[in-house]
Design a protein around this motif. Structure first.
Motif, short mmCIF file in Angstrom:
data_model
loop_
_atom_site.label_atom_id
_atom_site.label_comp_id
_atom_site.label_asym_id
_atom_site.label_seq_id
_atom_site.Cartn_x
_atom_site.Cartn_y
_atom_site.Cartn_z
N PRO A 7 -0.79 7.24 8.71
CA PRO A 7 0.24 7.34 7.68
C PRO A 7 0.77 5.96 7.27
N ALA A 8 1.46 5.95 6.14
CA ALA A 8 2.07 4.71 5.64
C ALA A 8 3.29 5.05 4.82
N LEU A 9 4.22 4.13 4.76
CA LEU A 9 5.27 4.21 3.76
C LEU A 9 4.74 3.53 2.51
N ASP A 10 4.53 4.31 1.45
CA ASP A 10 4.00 3.78 0.20
C ASP A 10 5.14 3.22 -0.64
N VAL A 11 4.99 1.98 -1.04
CA VAL A 11 5.97 1.33 -1.92
C VAL A 11 5.27 0.96 -3.21
N SER A 12 5.82 1.38 -4.35
CA SER A 12 5.24 1.08 -5.66
C SER A 12 6.20 0.21 -6.47
N TYR A 13 5.71 -0.94 -6.91
CA TYR A 13 6.47 -1.82 -7.79
C TYR A 13 5.91 -1.71 -9.21
N ARG A 14 6.76 -1.50 -10.19
CA ARG A 14 6.37 -1.52 -11.60
C ARG A 14 6.76 -2.86 -12.20
N VAL A 15 5.78 -3.54 -12.80
CA VAL A 15 6.04 -4.82 -13.46
C VAL A 15 5.45 -4.77 -14.87
N GLU B 123 9.64 4.51 -3.16
CA GLU B 123 9.16 4.60 -1.79
C GLU B 123 8.97 6.07 -1.43
N ARG B 124 7.86 6.37 -0.75
CA ARG B 124 7.65 7.74 -0.31
C ARG B 124 6.64 7.78 0.83
N ALA B 125 6.66 8.89 1.55
CA ALA B 125 5.71 9.10 2.63
C ALA B 125 4.30 9.08 2.07
N GLY B 126 3.44 8.24 2.65
CA GLY B 126 2.08 8.11 2.14
C GLY B 126 1.05 8.15 3.24
N GLY B 127 -0.14 7.74 2.88
CA GLY B 127 -1.33 8.04 3.67
C GLY B 127 -2.00 9.20 2.97
N LYS B 128 -3.33 9.22 2.95
CA LYS B 128 -4.05 10.12 2.07
C LYS B 128 -3.77 11.60 2.34
N VAL C 270 1.58 -1.32 -0.37
CA VAL C 270 2.29 -1.74 -1.59
C VAL C 270 1.34 -1.64 -2.77
N ALA C 271 1.79 -0.98 -3.83
CA ALA C 271 1.04 -0.93 -5.09
C ALA C 271 1.87 -1.63 -6.16
N VAL C 272 1.29 -2.66 -6.78
CA VAL C 272 1.93 -3.34 -7.90
C VAL C 272 1.26 -2.84 -9.17
N GLU D 147 1.00 -2.30 -16.95
CA GLU D 147 0.59 -1.38 -18.02
C GLU D 147 -0.91 -1.14 -18.04
N GLU D 148 -1.69 -1.94 -17.34
CA GLU D 148 -3.14 -1.82 -17.41
C GLU D 148 -3.80 -1.41 -16.11
N ASP D 149 -3.18 -1.73 -14.97
CA ASP D 149 -3.91 -1.54 -13.72
C ASP D 149 -2.94 -1.46 -12.56
N ALA D 150 -3.49 -1.22 -11.37
CA ALA D 150 -2.71 -1.21 -10.13
C ALA D 150 -3.40 -2.12 -9.12
N THR D 151 -2.62 -2.97 -8.45
CA THR D 151 -3.13 -3.86 -7.41
C THR D 151 -2.54 -3.41 -6.08
#
Length: 302
Positions: A9-17, A33-38, A91-93, A96-100
């Motif tokens: 599991p992971a704590l998923d953090v998503s940043y929007r830029v 932030e939310r509970a993550g892991g596939k 962490v997902a950054v 408007e075009e993609d996610a890193t």
């Protein structure tokens, strides 16, 4: 009910830029932030679409408590095993075009903790219709972790869907997983075949009941004992693709519960996957888009 097992599991953090530019400073427009892991993402999608689910996984440390609190707040049934190893962060950054993505590997569990996790899975299979084992393994994990979960489920007469990679994927196929869902790169890791369909057949020959091969925006291929099918999304969907594969696994597991035909399962997997890309974070789907996709996804035998 669909039981999901998340070994890492992971704590998923998503940043929007606005626009990701390496080497510069960014102003973050929003943080989620939310509970993550596939496996947890699979349960979240199922819960959002009204399908009964139970999420199982090992958690530890401060981030592990954050996962527990988030699952409680979301109303997702769960059975979490407390372990010494701290839960990781991803962490997902997203622009408007993609996610890193930045994915921590996950700290190693003790052998006794793996045994306790398997005991927990075994104890929670009462009333289960399908088991899902999904995601990576922490550093130093036994390669047969998902395979052992497959064995536990098969002993209980319950079908299993596995979404993992590397030696763990091959071991799960050899253990007789009913469905495995690699992408093309993950398939090449474990099977010596240039052609993806030939590779999928080789994985079936190793023991998997069916192989669903995902190709991102190009759709999915199902290679089964009943035949082969290809499903293609009707149009490109832009957004955050990080949870698309998890939504597909949720659809495949739900197809097993409903005992729908393979063309219908594959149509649902592509529709749920594409609708997840349009959602802001992993573990969700765009419901309006989902209904449209159901009508327009093309499925063909080959």
């Amino acid at each position: 009910m669909i039981v999901t097992v998340t070994p890492n599991p992971a704590l998923d953090v998503s940043y929007r830029v606005d626009k990701l530019a390496p080497g510069t400073t960014h102003r973050v427009r929003s943080v989620r932030e939310r509970a993550g892991g596939k496996g947890f993402n699979v349960s979240r999608v199922l819960h959002e679409l009204g399908v009964a689910t139970l999420a199982i996984g090992p958690v530890g440390g401060v981030l592990g408590e954050s996962i527990r609190a988030d699952l409680l707040a979301a109303g997702i049934r769960h059975a979490l095993l407390a372990v010494d190893a701290p839960t990781r962060m991803t962490v997902a950054v997203v622009d408007e075009e993609d996610a890193t993505l930045f994915n921590e590997a996950g700290a190693a569990l003790l052998d006794t903790e793996w045994d306790r996790l398997l005991d927990l899975v075994r104890a929670r299979l009462v009333g289960a219709d399908v088991v899902v084992c999904s995601g990576s393994l922490p550093l130093g994990s036994p390669r047969d972790t998902c395979a052992r979960i497959v064995g536990i489920a098969r002993d209980a007469g319950i079908p299993v869907v596995v979404d993992t990679s590397g030696p763990a994927l091959l071991a799960a196929a050899q253990a007789g997983a009913d469905v495995v869902k690699p992408n093309a790169a993950e398939l090449r890791e474990v099977v010596d075949a240039d052609d993806p369909v030939a590779g999928a057949e080789a994985l079936r020959a190793a023991g998997a009941g069916a192989v669903v091969l995902s190709s991102g925006p190009d759709g999915m291929v199902a290679v089964t004992g009943e035949g082969r099918w290809r499903a293609i999304p009707p149009f490109p969907v832009r957004g955050n693709p990080t949870g698309a594969g998890d939504a597909a696994v949720a659809a495949l597991a739900n197809g097993l519960v409903e005992q729908s035909s393979w063309p219908m399962r594959l149509r649902a997997a592509v529709a749920w996957s594409a609708a997840a890309v349009a959602a802001p974070v992993a573990g969700s789907v765009d419901l309006a888009l989902l209904h449209r996709l159901y009508e327009e996804v093309a499925v063909e035998a080959f």
